[in-house]
Design an enzyme around this catalytic site. Sequence first.
Site, mmCIF file in Angstrom:
data_model
loop_
_atom_site.group_PDB
_atom_site.id
_atom_site.type_symbol
_atom_site.label_atom_id
_atom_site.label_comp_id
_atom_site.label_asym_id
_atom_site.label_seq_id
_atom_site.Cartn_x
_atom_site.Cartn_y
_atom_site.Cartn_z
ATOM 1 N N LEU A 9 0.848 -1.195 0.000
ATOM 2 C CA LEU A 9 0.000 0.000 0.000
ATOM 3 C C LEU A 9 0.883 1.244 0.000
ATOM 4 O O LEU A 9 1.571 1.528 0.976
ATOM 5 C CB LEU A 9 -0.931 -0.006 1.215
ATOM 6 C CG LEU A 9 -1.814 -1.257 1.362
ATOM 7 C CD1 LEU A 9 -2.725 -1.111 2.567
ATOM 8 C CD2 LEU A 9 -2.627 -1.511 0.095
ATOM 9 N N ARG A 16 1.602 14.781 6.535
ATOM 10 C CA ARG A 16 2.333 15.107 7.768
ATOM 11 C C ARG A 16 3.837 15.197 7.552
ATOM 12 O O ARG A 16 4.558 15.717 8.398
ATOM 13 C CB ARG A 16 2.014 14.069 8.851
ATOM 14 C CG ARG A 16 0.678 14.315 9.540
ATOM 15 C CD ARG A 16 0.430 13.309 10.644
ATOM 16 N NE ARG A 16 -0.007 12.019 10.117
ATOM 17 C CZ ARG A 16 -0.145 10.927 10.855
ATOM 18 N NH1 ARG A 16 0.134 10.954 12.150
ATOM 19 N NH2 ARG A 16 -0.563 9.797 10.305
ATOM 20 N N GLN A 73 -4.876 3.809 -7.179
ATOM 21 C CA GLN A 73 -5.967 4.276 -6.327
ATOM 22 C C GLN A 73 -6.078 5.779 -6.551
ATOM 23 O O GLN A 73 -5.392 6.577 -5.910
ATOM 24 C CB GLN A 73 -5.703 3.952 -4.854
ATOM 25 C CG GLN A 73 -6.883 4.279 -3.956
ATOM 26 C CD GLN A 73 -6.566 4.123 -2.471
ATOM 27 O OE1 GLN A 73 -5.410 4.173 -2.053
ATOM 28 N NE2 GLN A 73 -7.619 3.953 -1.659
ATOM 29 N N ASN A 170 -2.353 -4.101 16.935
ATOM 30 C CA ASN A 170 -2.360 -4.360 15.499
ATOM 31 C C ASN A 170 -1.321 -3.465 14.818
ATOM 32 O O ASN A 170 -1.343 -2.247 14.988
ATOM 33 C CB ASN A 170 -3.760 -4.071 14.948
ATOM 34 C CG ASN A 170 -3.843 -4.226 13.445
ATOM 35 O OD1 ASN A 170 -3.010 -4.888 12.826
ATOM 36 N ND2 ASN A 170 -4.875 -3.624 12.851
ATOM 37 N N ASN A 377 54.910 10.819 -11.838
ATOM 38 C CA ASN A 377 54.962 11.717 -10.682
ATOM 39 C C ASN A 377 54.444 13.081 -11.110
ATOM 40 O O ASN A 377 54.980 13.696 -12.032
ATOM 41 C CB ASN A 377 56.390 11.866 -10.155
ATOM 42 C CG ASN A 377 56.443 12.787 -8.937
ATOM 43 O OD1 ASN A 377 56.209 12.372 -7.814
ATOM 44 N ND2 ASN A 377 56.739 14.065 -9.180
ATOM 45 N N TYR A 387 39.641 22.905 -19.659
ATOM 46 C CA TYR A 387 38.393 23.581 -20.013
ATOM 47 C C TYR A 387 38.687 24.950 -20.594
ATOM 48 O O TYR A 387 39.401 25.760 -19.996
ATOM 49 C CB TYR A 387 37.536 23.710 -18.753
ATOM 50 C CG TYR A 387 36.160 24.294 -18.947
ATOM 51 C CD1 TYR A 387 35.311 23.840 -19.949
ATOM 52 C CD2 TYR A 387 35.697 25.308 -18.100
ATOM 53 C CE1 TYR A 387 34.044 24.365 -20.102
ATOM 54 C CE2 TYR A 387 34.416 25.838 -18.247
ATOM 55 C CZ TYR A 387 33.598 25.363 -19.259
ATOM 56 O OH TYR A 387 32.339 25.896 -19.417
#
Length: 457
Positions: A9, A16, A73, A170, A377, A387
């Site tokens: 489910l 909340r 649902q 439960n 090294n 870049y």
Amino acid sequence: MSNRYAVVLAAGQGTRMKSKLYKVLHSVCGKPMVQHVLDHVSSLDVQEIVTVVGHGAEKVQAELGSVSRFALQSEQLGTAHAVMQAEELLEGKTGTTLVICGDTPLIKPETMQALIQQHEEQGAKASVLTAHIENPTGYGRIIRNEQGYVEKIVEHKDATEKEREVREINTGTYCFDNEALFSALKKVSNDNAQGEYYLPDVIGILKSEGEIVSAYQTDDFEETLGVNDRVALSQAESIMKERINTAHMRNGVTLIDPANTYIESDVVIGQDTIIYPGTTIKAGSKIGSDCIIGPNTEIANCVVGDASSICQSVAHDSVIGSKVTIGPFAHIRPQSQLSDNVKVGNFVEIKKASLGHGSKASHLSYLGDAEIGAGVNVGCGSITVNYDGKNKFLTKIEDGVFVGCNSNLIAPVTIGEGAYIAAGSTITDDVPGNALSIARARQVNKENYASKLNYNK
């Protein structure tokens, strides 16, 4: 053994949580809650999993993929209504169906298995996962008959004084005979204050028909925690974290301070590795044996070979070989590959670069978009200039190259095997193998000139 199915489910909005993120997608130890549930269910011998989705359905389906089938649902009208959405996929099938909430990531596969097994052994039409709690205020009470079967589930507000003394509650996880489940669901009414269809009503319907309803009580109430807000989320995180850390320690990993060590789900760590405090190891990482990790280190989605050391550093989405030394204060960025015996020292950044066996960049360097051979090294302060403001370019450094301190390698450029780059050079052209390359302005000394500058006057 009968056929087994599962209904997860996961349709509630989770208001909340006060979040833009759909509730069951909130993460516990690096994995969405609902994914924990699906993983646990998948470890059982189930023929089919149906996840009932509602709010955020597309995102949940994208997260879970082909592990589950889905039922929508579209309007949230209670838990019984949610299970009814799986009718088209499961009705008429014989076997046992586990119904579990997608916000209960802590329920262990062993507990699910025990619930199912008892359900089938007792020939029950429904079984409830229960837990014992000292203060059960607000929980539905499990009322058993003399034979130990469930007589009824009574909500706190409806319980008598005697029933309120019951400490067995439960948890909201159930097993059903699949055919009996969908038959009873058709009889559930929404004649209540909320106008919703509640799954516990199925228990009463089956009892009224003379069916056996069983209960399996877990000895660990914490694992039944449902996550409905950020407080419960933090509690689940803490419990899961302790479980994960304990499992690693029992498998031969030393955690110097488990309370201050954060290891996400699905991390693999070899025996005799030592992890120091302040370390975070995120999902997808695989750490070898005999490593030393930390303190204050972050590793995410990396493979680390045996006997490597990573101290006070960050490594993401990379492959790190055996007997590699990293740190302190190094940054291994995504798509990097460090071969065995590599050394990456303090304040070195590696990005989308490979370093061959035994190569080292000991301090204050940036190596990005680079293929670096073995035995190289890289001197202090040297960088690959990758870049130009629009595009990234590759630097190739072949085996055995020595790059002197404060050198700039302007990509695209190739430094041939065994070449030597003089300190302070800015290299713009390829360097042949075994060549000495010097690319810096010639020094000029102006005698007595400093006195004209009026320093220290």
